[in-house]
Design a protein around this motif. Sequence first.
Motif, PDB file in Angstrom:
ATOM      1  N   LEU A   1       0.874  -1.187   0.000  1.00 47.12           N
ATOM      2  CA  LEU A   1       0.000   0.000   0.000  1.00 47.12           C
ATOM      3  C   LEU A   1       0.899   1.221   0.000  1.00 47.12           C
ATOM      4  O   LEU A   1       1.774   1.354   0.868  1.00 47.12           O
ATOM      5  CB  LEU A   1      -0.921   0.005   1.227  1.00 47.12           C
ATOM      6  CG  LEU A   1      -2.057  -1.023   1.227  1.00 47.12           C
ATOM      7  CD1 LEU A   1      -2.875  -0.907   2.517  1.00 47.12           C
ATOM      8  CD2 LEU A   1      -2.966  -0.884   0.013  1.00 47.12           C
TER       9      LEU A   1
ATOM     10  N   MET B   1       2.730  -4.612   3.159  1.00 47.27           N
ATOM     11  CA  MET B   1       1.717  -4.896   4.176  1.00 47.27           C
ATOM     12  C   MET B   1       1.925  -6.288   4.744  1.00 47.27           C
ATOM     13  O   MET B   1       1.867  -6.490   5.941  1.00 47.27           O
ATOM     14  CB  MET B   1       0.317  -4.774   3.567  1.00 47.27           C
ATOM     15  CG  MET B   1      -0.034  -3.365   3.152  1.00 47.27           C
ATOM     16  SD  MET B   1      -0.159  -2.259   4.583  1.00 47.27           S
ATOM     17  CE  MET B   1       1.299  -1.249   4.384  1.00 47.27           C
TER      18      MET B   1
ATOM     19  N   GLY C   1      -6.608  -4.031   9.269  1.00 44.57           N
ATOM     20  CA  GLY C   1      -6.732  -5.454   9.022  1.00 44.57           C
ATOM     21  C   GLY C   1      -7.450  -5.804   7.729  1.00 44.57           C
ATOM     22  O   GLY C   1      -8.108  -6.849   7.625  1.00 44.57           O
TER      23      GLY C   1
ATOM     24  N   ASP D   1      -6.534  -6.853   5.020  1.00 43.56           N
ATOM     25  CA  ASP D   1      -6.090  -8.009   4.242  1.00 43.56           C
ATOM     26  C   ASP D   1      -6.751  -9.291   4.735  1.00 43.56           C
ATOM     27  O   ASP D   1      -6.791 -10.294   4.036  1.00 43.56           O
ATOM     28  CB  ASP D   1      -4.562  -8.161   4.317  1.00 43.56           C
ATOM     29  CG  ASP D   1      -4.046  -8.126   5.749  1.00 43.56           C
ATOM     30  OD1 ASP D   1      -3.446  -7.118   6.146  1.00 43.56           O
ATOM     31  OD2 ASP D   1      -4.277  -9.100   6.489  1.00 43.56           O
TER      32      ASP D   1
ATOM     33  N   GLU E   1     -12.401  -1.558   8.410  1.00 43.62           N
ATOM     34  CA  GLU E   1     -11.376  -1.260   7.396  1.00 43.62           C
ATOM     35  C   GLU E   1     -11.867  -0.073   6.571  1.00 43.62           C
ATOM     36  O   GLU E   1     -12.985  -0.067   6.077  1.00 43.62           O
ATOM     37  CB  GLU E   1     -11.167  -2.489   6.508  1.00 43.62           C
ATOM     38  CG  GLU E   1     -10.474  -2.231   5.179  1.00 43.62           C
ATOM     39  CD  GLU E   1      -9.109  -1.560   5.298  1.00 43.62           C
ATOM     40  OE1 GLU E   1      -8.272  -2.047   6.094  1.00 43.62           O
ATOM     41  OE2 GLU E   1      -8.889  -0.532   4.616  1.00 43.62           O
ATOM     42  N   ILE E   2     -10.981   0.924   6.376  1.00 45.50           N
ATOM     43  CA  ILE E   2     -11.427   2.190   5.753  1.00 45.50           C
ATOM     44  C   ILE E   2     -11.524   2.089   4.240  1.00 45.50           C
ATOM     45  O   ILE E   2     -12.257   2.864   3.606  1.00 45.50           O
ATOM     46  CB  ILE E   2     -10.470   3.339   6.155  1.00 45.50           C
ATOM     47  CG1 ILE E   2     -11.106   4.712   5.922  1.00 45.50           C
ATOM     48  CG2 ILE E   2      -9.126   3.221   5.424  1.00 45.50           C
ATOM     49  CD1 ILE E   2     -10.356   5.859   6.576  1.00 45.50           C
TER      50      ILE E   2
ATOM     51  N   VAL F   1      -8.988  -2.922  -0.374  1.00 43.69           N
ATOM     52  CA  VAL F   1      -8.027  -3.838   0.270  1.00 43.69           C
ATOM     53  C   VAL F   1      -8.634  -5.219   0.473  1.00 43.69           C
ATOM     54  O   VAL F   1      -8.094  -6.207  -0.065  1.00 43.69           O
ATOM     55  CB  VAL F   1      -7.472  -3.236   1.575  1.00 43.69           C
ATOM     56  CG1 VAL F   1      -6.446  -4.184   2.216  1.00 43.69           C
ATOM     57  CG2 VAL F   1      -6.829  -1.876   1.307  1.00 43.69           C
TER      58      VAL F   1
ATOM     59  N   ASP G   1     -14.081   4.313   8.888  1.00 38.63           N
ATOM     60  CA  ASP G   1     -12.879   4.869   9.515  1.00 38.63           C
ATOM     61  C   ASP G   1     -12.838   4.431  10.982  1.00 38.63           C
ATOM     62  O   ASP G   1     -13.745   4.773  11.751  1.00 38.63           O
ATOM     63  CB  ASP G   1     -12.920   6.404   9.392  1.00 38.63           C
ATOM     64  CG  ASP G   1     -11.673   7.052   9.947  1.00 38.63           C
ATOM     65  OD1 ASP G   1     -11.452   8.248   9.665  1.00 38.63           O
ATOM     66  OD2 ASP G   1     -10.901   6.375  10.676  1.00 38.63           O
TER      67      ASP G   1
ATOM     68  N   ILE H   1     -11.121   5.529  13.306  1.00 40.20           N
ATOM     69  CA  ILE H   1     -11.045   6.685  14.211  1.00 40.20           C
ATOM     70  C   ILE H   1     -12.455   7.117  14.626  1.00 40.20           C
ATOM     71  O   ILE H   1     -12.742   7.364  15.786  1.00 40.20           O
ATOM     72  CB  ILE H   1     -10.301   7.848  13.526  1.00 40.20           C
ATOM     73  CG1 ILE H   1      -8.869   7.431  13.174  1.00 40.20           C
ATOM     74  CG2 ILE H   1     -10.312   9.112  14.396  1.00 40.20           C
ATOM     75  CD1 ILE H   1      -8.174   8.348  12.193  1.00 40.20           C
TER      76      ILE H   1
ATOM     77  N   SER I   1      -3.093  -1.448  11.584  1.00 38.05           N
ATOM     78  CA  SER I   1      -3.222  -0.358  10.600  1.00 38.05           C
ATOM     79  C   SER I   1      -1.949  -0.226   9.759  1.00 38.05           C
ATOM     80  O   SER I   1      -0.921  -0.825  10.061  1.00 38.05           O
ATOM     81  CB  SER I   1      -3.456   0.969  11.327  1.00 38.05           C
ATOM     82  OG  SER I   1      -2.236   1.375  11.949  1.00 38.05           O
TER      83      SER I   1
ATOM     84  N   PRO J   1      -4.509   8.083   6.198  1.00 38.33           N
ATOM     85  CA  PRO J   1      -5.724   7.727   6.947  1.00 38.33           C
ATOM     86  C   PRO J   1      -5.425   7.078   8.311  1.00 38.33           C
ATOM     87  O   PRO J   1      -6.244   7.083   9.202  1.00 38.33           O
ATOM     88  CB  PRO J   1      -6.438   6.741   6.020  1.00 38.33           C
ATOM     89  CG  PRO J   1      -5.413   6.230   5.086  1.00 38.33           C
ATOM     90  CD  PRO J   1      -4.414   7.346   4.930  1.00 38.33           C
ATOM     91  N   ALA J   2      -4.205   6.535   8.468  1.00 36.97           N
ATOM     92  CA  ALA J   2      -3.883   5.844   9.729  1.00 36.97           C
ATOM     93  C   ALA J   2      -3.302   6.777  10.781  1.00 36.97           C
ATOM     94  O   ALA J   2      -3.156   6.404  11.942  1.00 36.97           O
ATOM     95  CB  ALA J   2      -2.905   4.707   9.469  1.00 36.97           C
TER      96      ALA J   2
ATOM     97  N   LEU K   1      -4.825   7.019  14.137  1.00 38.20           N
ATOM     98  CA  LEU K   1      -4.884   5.780  14.930  1.00 38.20           C
ATOM     99  C   LEU K   1      -3.709   5.679  15.898  1.00 38.20           C
ATOM    100  O   LEU K   1      -3.552   4.689  16.605  1.00 38.20           O
ATOM    101  CB  LEU K   1      -4.895   4.561  14.002  1.00 38.20           C
ATOM    102  CG  LEU K   1      -6.085   4.439  13.035  1.00 38.20           C
ATOM    103  CD1 LEU K   1      -5.873   3.257  12.096  1.00 38.20           C
ATOM    104  CD2 LEU K   1      -7.397   4.307  13.787  1.00 38.20           C
TER     105      LEU K   1
ATOM    106  N   GLN L   1      -0.053  -2.358  16.053  1.00 34.61           N
ATOM    107  CA  GLN L   1       1.243  -2.456  15.402  1.00 34.61           C
ATOM    108  C   GLN L   1       1.914  -1.108  15.620  1.00 34.61           C
ATOM    109  O   GLN L   1       1.332  -0.057  15.402  1.00 34.61           O
ATOM    110  CB  GLN L   1       1.084  -2.842  13.919  1.00 34.61           C
ATOM    111  CG  GLN L   1       0.690  -1.762  12.953  1.00 34.61           C
ATOM    112  CD  GLN L   1       1.876  -0.962  12.423  1.00 34.61           C
ATOM    113  OE1 GLN L   1       3.036  -1.212  12.770  1.00 34.61           O
ATOM    114  NE2 GLN L   1       1.577   0.032  11.609  1.00 34.61           N
TER     115      GLN L   1
HETATM  116  N1  SAM Z   1       0.308  -5.539   8.625  1.00 30.68           N
HETATM  117  C1  SAM Z   1       0.317  -4.220   8.046  1.00 30.68           C
HETATM  118  C2  SAM Z   1       1.298  -3.323   8.732  1.00 30.68           C
HETATM  119  O1  SAM Z   1       1.753  -3.648   9.818  1.00 30.68           O
HETATM  120  O2  SAM Z   1       1.620  -2.284   8.140  1.00 30.68           O
HETATM  121  C3  SAM Z   1      -1.085  -3.645   8.067  1.00 30.68           C
HETATM  122  C4  SAM Z   1      -1.990  -4.415   7.160  1.00 30.68           C
HETATM  123  S1  SAM Z   1      -3.548  -3.824   6.807  1.00 30.68           S
HETATM  124  C5  SAM Z   1      -3.524  -3.960   5.079  1.00 30.68           C
HETATM  125  C6  SAM Z   1      -3.550  -2.084   7.129  1.00 30.68           C
HETATM  126  C7  SAM Z   1      -4.916  -1.494   6.818  1.00 30.68           C
HETATM  127  O3  SAM Z   1      -5.198  -0.343   7.625  1.00 30.68           O
HETATM  128  C8  SAM Z   1      -5.079  -1.004   5.363  1.00 30.68           C
HETATM  129  O4  SAM Z   1      -5.982  -1.850   4.702  1.00 30.68           O
HETATM  130  C9  SAM Z   1      -5.620   0.437   5.489  1.00 30.68           C
HETATM  131  O5  SAM Z   1      -6.585   0.757   4.504  1.00 30.68           O
HETATM  132  C10 SAM Z   1      -6.203   0.368   6.894  1.00 30.68           C
HETATM  133  N2  SAM Z   1      -6.429   1.672   7.538  1.00 30.68           N
HETATM  134  C11 SAM Z   1      -5.615   2.755   7.537  1.00 30.68           C
HETATM  135  N3  SAM Z   1      -6.186   3.766   8.225  1.00 30.68           N
HETATM  136  C12 SAM Z   1      -7.399   3.306   8.683  1.00 30.68           C
HETATM  137  C13 SAM Z   1      -8.445   3.878   9.465  1.00 30.68           C
HETATM  138  N4  SAM Z   1      -8.371   5.145   9.920  1.00 30.68           N
HETATM  139  N5  SAM Z   1      -9.523   3.107   9.760  1.00 30.68           N
HETATM  140  C14 SAM Z   1      -9.604   1.816   9.315  1.00 30.68           C
HETATM  141  N6  SAM Z   1      -8.648   1.220   8.544  1.00 30.68           N
HETATM  142  C15 SAM Z   1      -7.552   1.967   8.251  1.00 30.68           C
END
Ligand code: SAM
Length: 287
Positions: free
Chosen positions: A51, A56, A88, A90, A110-111, A115, A141, A143, A160, A166-167, A170, A192
């Motif tokens: 991403l 990821m 999460g 994925d 998941e936002i 994904v 979101d 948040i 996240s 967007p993260a 968090l 994480q």
């Molecule tokens: N394992 C990975 C890492 O440690 O970087 C994370 C994997 S997962 C794909 C991360 C997910 O967080 C992404 O799909 C992203 O779209 C989501 N994400 C980011 N900001 C977010 C938010 N504010 N609310 C919900 N999901 C969010």
Amino acid sequence: MPFNPELWFTEKYSDFCGFTFKVKEVLHTEYSKLQRLDILDTYEFGRIMLLDGFIMFTQRDEFVYHEMITHLPLFAHKKPEAVLIIGGGDGGSAREVSRHTYLKRIDDVEIDEIVPKNSIEYTPFVGEGFKRENVNLIIGDGIEYVKNKSNMYDVVIVDSTDPFGPAEGLFNSEFYSNVKNILRDGGIVVAQAENAYYDAKWMMRSVNNMRKAFGRDKVTIYQAAIPTYPSGSWAFSIAWKGDEHPKDSFDEKRFNELDLKFKYYNPEIHKAAFVLPNYVREILESD
Ligand code: SAM
């Protein structure tokens, strides 16, 4: 131009170093309003989701991350019934949480809908998590989701992307205060938290903002060895509302009754993950 059959990918860890590997095929590229998503097939690590150019997960070592961000808090909690995963997308965390079949509620917020959509199609080894009937995927979101809610979950898992875009929200104290409210008595949150070697300031941003919400003596980090993440030594920040430190509250009875098979997690690693190298202790204690 000479024909060059080789394609290589580099994830930059800083302006001066990175992690490079050879790519077999670019399977898919897609843009949402929030980020760019790529799925690569590679010789060394199997299929990989990127991403915005950051790894990821990889097919070869995702088990470490997804086992350690889920089973450690779940076996540390005395009697989890409801779990919230934020991020999460994925499906790897959902896959692991859903193996705790006694749980009454598993929500994954998941936002970005591209994904999970692409994970199910191109990386089903993690995307399968959304096919589990006890998993409820919510596109939204995280948040906003935790605002103005209380006593809903026993474990919150913040899986996240890195603290940008967007993260970013968090990793701040308002978010963790809302997480504390949404957690029931005895609740545990894990996030994480990057790594101590290249990104100590981001790790400590998560830790310090959790400390503001939960109190300094109710927050720490644990680590896991993830070869394809920067430094290979990944940090998870953890905070708890109960009295017992999560390294001591391992539920051996439930662990033995469930009799789940793991590739990384085990009762000894549950405790050992909290044992930190001196340089990491110093970072944790310096702030
Ligand atoms: N394992 C990975 C890492 O440690 O970087 C994370 C994997 S997962 C794909 C991360 C997910 O967080 C992404 O799909 C992203 O779209 C989501 N994400 C980011 N900001 C977010 C938010 N504010 N609310 C919900 N999901 C969010």
